[in-house]
Enzyme design. Structure first.
Site, PDB file in Angstrom:
ATOM      1  N   ASP A  32     -30.357 -16.264 -47.556  1.00  0.00           N
ATOM      2  CA  ASP A  32     -30.862 -15.345 -46.602  1.00  0.00           C
ATOM      3  C   ASP A  32     -29.954 -15.401 -45.407  1.00  0.00           C
ATOM      4  O   ASP A  32     -29.798 -16.579 -44.726  1.00  0.00           O
ATOM      5  CB  ASP A  32     -32.166 -15.427 -46.512  1.00  0.00           C
ATOM      6  CG  ASP A  32     -32.827 -14.281 -45.834  1.00  0.00           C
ATOM      7  OD1 ASP A  32     -32.337 -13.992 -44.464  1.00  0.00           O
ATOM      8  OD2 ASP A  32     -33.964 -13.727 -46.347  1.00  0.00           O
ATOM      9  N   GLN A  95     -42.420  -6.674 -46.380  1.00  0.00           N
ATOM     10  CA  GLN A  95     -41.185  -6.304 -47.152  1.00  0.00           C
ATOM     11  C   GLN A  95     -40.312  -5.427 -46.379  1.00  0.00           C
ATOM     12  O   GLN A  95     -40.727  -4.322 -45.811  1.00  0.00           O
ATOM     13  CB  GLN A  95     -41.532  -5.658 -48.621  1.00  0.00           C
ATOM     14  CG  GLN A  95     -40.255  -5.591 -49.182  1.00  0.00           C
ATOM     15  CD  GLN A  95     -40.657  -4.776 -50.726  1.00  0.00           C
ATOM     16  OE1 GLN A  95     -41.881  -4.693 -51.248  1.00  0.00           O
ATOM     17  NE2 GLN A  95     -39.578  -4.942 -51.569  1.00  0.00           N
ATOM     18  N   HIS A 101     -37.312  -9.526 -54.504  1.00  0.00           N
ATOM     19  CA  HIS A 101     -36.821 -10.841 -54.268  1.00  0.00           C
ATOM     20  C   HIS A 101     -37.774 -11.926 -53.930  1.00  0.00           C
ATOM     21  O   HIS A 101     -38.785 -11.556 -53.334  1.00  0.00           O
ATOM     22  CB  HIS A 101     -35.677 -10.707 -53.002  1.00  0.00           C
ATOM     23  CG  HIS A 101     -36.269 -10.173 -51.592  1.00  0.00           C
ATOM     24  ND1 HIS A 101     -36.375  -8.562 -51.567  1.00  0.00           N
ATOM     25  CD2 HIS A 101     -36.914 -10.748 -50.518  1.00  0.00           C
ATOM     26  CE1 HIS A 101     -37.081  -8.456 -50.305  1.00  0.00           C
ATOM     27  NE2 HIS A 101     -37.311  -9.767 -49.769  1.00  0.00           N
ATOM     28  N   HIS A 103     -38.142 -15.507 -51.785  1.00  0.00           N
ATOM     29  CA  HIS A 103     -37.247 -16.355 -50.926  1.00  0.00           C
ATOM     30  C   HIS A 103     -37.786 -17.636 -51.382  1.00  0.00           C
ATOM     31  O   HIS A 103     -39.076 -18.096 -51.735  1.00  0.00           O
ATOM     32  CB  HIS A 103     -38.177 -16.127 -49.535  1.00  0.00           C
ATOM     33  CG  HIS A 103     -38.132 -14.787 -48.913  1.00  0.00           C
ATOM     34  ND1 HIS A 103     -37.205 -14.679 -47.805  1.00  0.00           N
ATOM     35  CD2 HIS A 103     -38.693 -13.547 -48.903  1.00  0.00           C
ATOM     36  CE1 HIS A 103     -37.316 -13.455 -47.239  1.00  0.00           C
ATOM     37  NE2 HIS A 103     -38.247 -12.997 -48.158  1.00  0.00           N
TER      38      HIS A 103
HETATM   39  P1  5GP Z   1     -38.248  -9.154 -46.889  1.00  0.00           P
HETATM   40  O1  5GP Z   1     -38.802  -9.127 -45.570  1.00  0.00           O
HETATM   41  O2  5GP Z   1     -38.047  -7.721 -47.342  1.00  0.00           O
HETATM   42  O3  5GP Z   1     -39.022 -10.110 -47.741  1.00  0.00           O
HETATM   43  O4  5GP Z   1     -36.852 -10.271 -46.914  1.00  0.00           O
HETATM   44  C1  5GP Z   1     -35.602  -9.559 -46.531  1.00  0.00           C
HETATM   45  C2  5GP Z   1     -34.831 -10.543 -46.396  1.00  0.00           C
HETATM   46  O5  5GP Z   1     -33.539 -10.016 -46.622  1.00  0.00           O
HETATM   47  C3  5GP Z   1     -34.965 -11.067 -44.865  1.00  0.00           C
HETATM   48  O6  5GP Z   1     -35.216 -12.283 -44.737  1.00  0.00           O
HETATM   49  C4  5GP Z   1     -33.436 -10.504 -44.218  1.00  0.00           C
HETATM   50  O7  5GP Z   1     -33.062 -11.832 -43.361  1.00  0.00           O
HETATM   51  C5  5GP Z   1     -32.499 -10.582 -45.443  1.00  0.00           C
HETATM   52  N1  5GP Z   1     -31.410  -9.641 -45.212  1.00  0.00           N
HETATM   53  C6  5GP Z   1     -31.433  -8.536 -45.172  1.00  0.00           C
HETATM   54  N2  5GP Z   1     -30.212  -7.935 -45.216  1.00  0.00           N
HETATM   55  C7  5GP Z   1     -29.216  -8.825 -45.582  1.00  0.00           C
HETATM   56  C8  5GP Z   1     -28.006  -9.012 -46.041  1.00  0.00           C
HETATM   57  O8  5GP Z   1     -27.344  -8.067 -45.633  1.00  0.00           O
HETATM   58  N3  5GP Z   1     -27.790 -10.355 -46.454  1.00  0.00           N
HETATM   59  C9  5GP Z   1     -28.410 -11.037 -46.645  1.00  0.00           C
HETATM   60  N4  5GP Z   1     -27.831 -12.250 -47.124  1.00  0.00           N
HETATM   61  N5  5GP Z   1     -29.505 -11.368 -46.406  1.00  0.00           N
HETATM   62  C10 5GP Z   1     -30.255 -10.076 -45.771  1.00  0.00           C
END
Ligand code: 5GP
Ligand code: ZN
Length: 141
Positions: A32, A95, A101, A103
């Site tokens: 991440d 999200q 995904h 984590h």
């Molecule tokens: P969510 O909030 O949807 O559970 O988590 C999305 C995660 O994706 C966030 O922790 C964010 O840092 C990560 N993220 C967003 N865009 C990118 C990207 O382009 N590359 C990577 N490696 N992580 C990303």
């Protein structure tokens, strides 16, 4: 099956860069960008699926089956004190990327940047309340 305009599909297809931790036929795992803690890894299915509700049993089985070995590798590499798994579904739950995904968050001490906290309410529910709630949910399975 990749999905137009999905950044995680683009990462799988190598149209966007990523720090790959693991890949096989069904699953892709990468760091991440936010690195909430060192080694913070996302595990995603190669099949585009939006969230937990839209994830088939087969896709889930392949995905979840990979998580223990990736977690063990992180444990072996950085010797964290613990590991939390987190999966946000829908905007209200945090999200931000709508490609399913998980984590993997290694934990280092008490002030490592990740602060899960919840308020317990066990005194507010009788055993009968719990039985009723469980039965209500079960009816929809
Ligand atoms: P969510 O909030 O949807 O559970 O988590 C999305 C995660 O994706 C966030 O922790 C964010 O840092 C990560 N993220 C967003 N865009 C990118 C990207 O382009 N590359 C990577 N490696 N992580 C990303
Ligand atoms: Zn996608």
């Amino acid at each position: 099956m990749s999905h137009e305009d999905c950044i995680f599909c683009k990462i799988i297809d190598q149209e966007l860069p990523s720090a790959k931790v693991y890949e096989d036929e069904h699953v892709y795992a990468f760091l991440d960008l936010s690195q909430v803690t060192k080694g913070h890894t996302l595990v995603i299915p190669k099949t585009h699926t939006k969230d937990i509700y839209n994830t088939s049993d087969d896709v889930a089985a392949e995905l979840f089956a990979r998580v223990p070995k990736i977690a063990r590798a992180i444990k072996e590499t950085y010797k964290p004190d613990g590991i939390n798994l987190l999966n946000n579904n829908e905007k209200a739950a945090g999200q931000a990327v709508f490609h399913y995904h998980i984590h993997i968050l290694p934990r280092y001490g008490t002030a490592d940047g990740f602060q899960p906290s919840w308020v317990t309410h066990e005194d507010d529910y009788t055993q009968q309340d719990l039985q009723q709630i469980a039965a209500e949910i079960n009816k929809h399975i």
